[in-house]
Design a protein around this motif. Structure first.
Motif, short mmCIF file in Angstrom:
data_model
loop_
_atom_site.label_atom_id
_atom_site.label_comp_id
_atom_site.label_asym_id
_atom_site.label_seq_id
_atom_site.Cartn_x
_atom_site.Cartn_y
_atom_site.Cartn_z
N LEU A 140 26.20 7.21 -28.17
CA LEU A 140 25.56 8.22 -27.32
C LEU A 140 25.83 9.63 -27.85
O LEU A 140 24.93 10.48 -27.87
N ILE A 141 27.05 9.88 -28.27
CA ILE A 141 27.38 11.19 -28.82
C ILE A 141 26.59 11.45 -30.09
O ILE A 141 26.04 12.53 -30.29
N SER A 142 26.51 10.43 -30.95
CA SER A 142 25.72 10.61 -32.18
C SER A 142 24.25 10.80 -31.86
O SER A 142 23.55 11.55 -32.55
N PHE A 143 23.76 10.14 -30.82
CA PHE A 143 22.37 10.32 -30.40
C PHE A 143 22.11 11.77 -30.01
O PHE A 143 21.10 12.36 -30.42
N PHE A 144 22.99 12.35 -29.23
CA PHE A 144 22.80 13.73 -28.80
C PHE A 144 22.95 14.72 -29.95
O PHE A 144 22.26 15.75 -30.00
N LEU A 145 23.84 14.42 -30.90
CA LEU A 145 23.93 15.27 -32.08
C LEU A 145 22.66 15.20 -32.92
O LEU A 145 22.19 16.23 -33.44
N LEU A 146 22.08 14.02 -33.03
CA LEU A 146 20.83 13.88 -33.76
C LEU A 146 19.68 14.60 -33.05
O LEU A 146 18.83 15.21 -33.70
N ILE A 147 19.66 14.54 -31.74
CA ILE A 147 18.64 15.27 -30.98
C ILE A 147 18.79 16.77 -31.20
O ILE A 147 17.81 17.50 -31.37
N ALA A 148 20.02 17.25 -31.23
CA ALA A 148 20.26 18.68 -31.50
C ALA A 148 19.76 19.06 -32.89
O ALA A 148 19.12 20.11 -33.06
N LEU A 149 20.01 18.21 -33.88
CA LEU A 149 19.50 18.47 -35.23
C LEU A 149 17.98 18.48 -35.26
O LEU A 149 17.36 19.32 -35.92
N LEU A 150 17.37 17.54 -34.56
CA LEU A 150 15.91 17.50 -34.51
C LEU A 150 15.33 18.76 -33.87
O LEU A 150 14.32 19.30 -34.33
#
Length: 136
Positions: free
Chosen positions: A8-18
């Motif tokens: 979940l944390i990696s998902f939110f970091l990826l969304i931030a990058l996107l």
């Protein structure tokens, strides 16, 4: 359960990058269609370059720390590219050359965007797989 929180944390970091890369693409598109001037466009893009680099580095380090070696290897080329841009001092957009390099900058960010979408889909897959595996 901790593995699910890591995904979940990696998902939110990826969304931030996107979001950051999409914002840069929108600034370049606004410049291309002459909605904003080159100075504003380059200052807006340059303002989010370092946060993009930091979030990408944190994501790659996060994958290493949590033991997701394959995802860390998938993030490594993007991290290497960012480090190479920074070391060559090509990471910031130059106001005077922005029109000459507009197509290159857009292509560069589109490749980053597609790469991040690929990593996001892998992350979602592993998050779903982990959540199904935890139920047993």
């Amino acid at each position: 359960m901790a593995d699910l929180f890591a995904w979940l944390i990696s998902f939110f970091l990826l969304i931030a990058l996107l979001v950051i890369v999409t914002y840069q693409l929108m600034c370049l598109a606004d410049l291309e269609f002459d909605y904003i001037n080159p100075y504003d466009s380059s200052s807006r893009i340059n303002r989010v370059v370092f946060p993009e680099f930091i979030v990408q580095g944190v994501l790659c380090l996060f994958y290493l720390v949590t033991g997701h070696w394959v995802m860390s290897l998938f993030c490594a080329p993007y991290l290497y590219y960012n480090v190479r841009l920074y070391r060559r001092r090509e990471h910031l957009v130059d106001v005077t050359e922005i029109f000459n390099s507009l197509s290159w900058e857009k292509k560069q960010r589109l490749v980053k965007l597609f790469y991040l979408v690929f990593i996001l889909f892998l992350s979602i897959f592993w998050m779903i797989y982990t959540s199904l595996d935890d139920d047993e």
